[in-house]
Every structure is written in structure tokens, then in C-alpha cells.
Design a protein around this motif. Structure first.
Motif, PDB file in Angstrom:
ATOM      1  N   THR A  93       0.844  -1.193   0.000  1.00 52.42           N
ATOM      2  CA  THR A  93       0.000   0.000   0.000  1.00 52.42           C
ATOM      3  C   THR A  93       0.880   1.243   0.000  1.00 52.42           C
ATOM      4  N   GLY A  94       0.566   2.186  -0.834  1.00 50.21           N
ATOM      5  CA  GLY A  94       1.330   3.436  -0.883  1.00 50.21           C
ATOM      6  C   GLY A  94       2.538   3.370  -1.787  1.00 50.21           C
ATOM      7  N   THR A  95       2.625   2.337  -2.634  1.00 47.77           N
ATOM      8  CA  THR A  95       3.811   2.178  -3.480  1.00 47.77           C
ATOM      9  C   THR A  95       3.573   2.617  -4.917  1.00 47.77           C
TER      10      THR A  95
ATOM     11  N   LEU B   5       9.636   4.432  -2.595  1.00 47.36           N
ATOM     12  CA  LEU B   5       8.543   4.504  -1.637  1.00 47.36           C
ATOM     13  C   LEU B   5       8.851   5.581  -0.598  1.00 47.36           C
ATOM     14  N   TYR B   6       7.957   6.560  -0.471  1.00 42.61           N
ATOM     15  CA  TYR B   6       8.158   7.649   0.472  1.00 42.61           C
ATOM     16  C   TYR B   6       7.317   7.507   1.726  1.00 42.61           C
ATOM     17  N   GLU B   7       6.278   6.686   1.670  1.00 38.65           N
ATOM     18  CA  GLU B   7       5.363   6.590   2.803  1.00 38.65           C
ATOM     19  C   GLU B   7       4.876   5.158   2.969  1.00 38.65           C
ATOM     20  N   HIS B   8       4.880   4.685   4.220  1.00 39.67           N
ATOM     21  CA  HIS B   8       4.296   3.386   4.545  1.00 39.67           C
ATOM     22  C   HIS B   8       2.933   3.631   5.175  1.00 39.67           C
ATOM     23  N   ILE B   9       1.925   2.953   4.694  1.00 40.47           N
ATOM     24  CA  ILE B   9       0.586   3.071   5.250  1.00 40.47           C
ATOM     25  C   ILE B   9       0.280   1.756   5.961  1.00 40.47           C
TER      26      ILE B   9
ATOM     27  N   VAL C  36       3.305  -2.779   8.765  1.00 41.34           N
ATOM     28  CA  VAL C  36       3.730  -1.471   8.274  1.00 41.34           C
ATOM     29  C   VAL C  36       4.316  -1.627   6.876  1.00 41.34           C
ATOM     30  N   ASP C  37       5.433  -2.338   6.753  1.00 40.54           N
ATOM     31  CA  ASP C  37       6.010  -2.573   5.427  1.00 40.54           C
ATOM     32  C   ASP C  37       6.079  -4.067   5.114  1.00 40.54           C
TER      33      ASP C  37
END
Length: 76
Positions: free
Chosen positions: A11-13, A18-22, A68-69
Motif C-alpha cells: 500500500t502506498g507504493t 517509496l516515500y510513505e508506509h501506510i 507497516v512494510d
């Protein structure tokens, strides 16, 4: 026997890098066991937690509250 399960949160990739982990979750995980195998716990290596495993027939089930990741679950 042991089972090792790798879970990856993509998610968020949309953009690379990747700048943010959702964080996502909870997840219910079910794994089919071989005849005679028993599983009572899953060790979550990334979150450093032990979670109980319930058994229903040939299936072992447990919950991962949040990824998280990535997470690595060792079922034994």
C-alpha cells in the motif's frame, strides 16, 4: 514442522521510491498444515511478538494486528 510466511504491504507504493508506509491490518492468516503437524504459536519476527494459533481441522489460524512494510511469521 515449521512454516515461514512473508507478508509484504505494498500500500502506498504508487511512486518509486517509496516515500510513505501506510500501516494495514488486522489480517487473519490461515495455513493448511500437513497430517500430524501441530502449531500452537506464530512468532512475528518484524514486530517481535508471539501470537496464539488456533486449530480447526487441518487449518492453523492466527491474527496479525498490523503490517507497516512487511512481516515474517514463523508458525511452529
Amino acid at each position: 514442522g515449521r512454516h515461514v510466511l512473508h507478508l509484504v504491504n505494498l500500500t502506498g507504493t504508487e511512486a518509486r521510491p517509496l516515500y510513505e508506509h501506510i500501516p494495514m491490518g488486522p489480517f487473519t492468516v490461515r495455513v493448511r498444515l500437513h497430517e500430524g503437524e501441530n502449531a500452537t504459536a506464530a512468532r512475528l519476527l518484524v514486530s517481535e511478538a508471539n501470537v496464539p494459533v488456533t486449530r480447526s481441522g487441518e487449518w492453523a489460524q492466527f491474527t496479525i494486528e498490523r503490517i507497516v512494510d512487511h512481516e515474517v511469521a514463523v508458525i511452529a
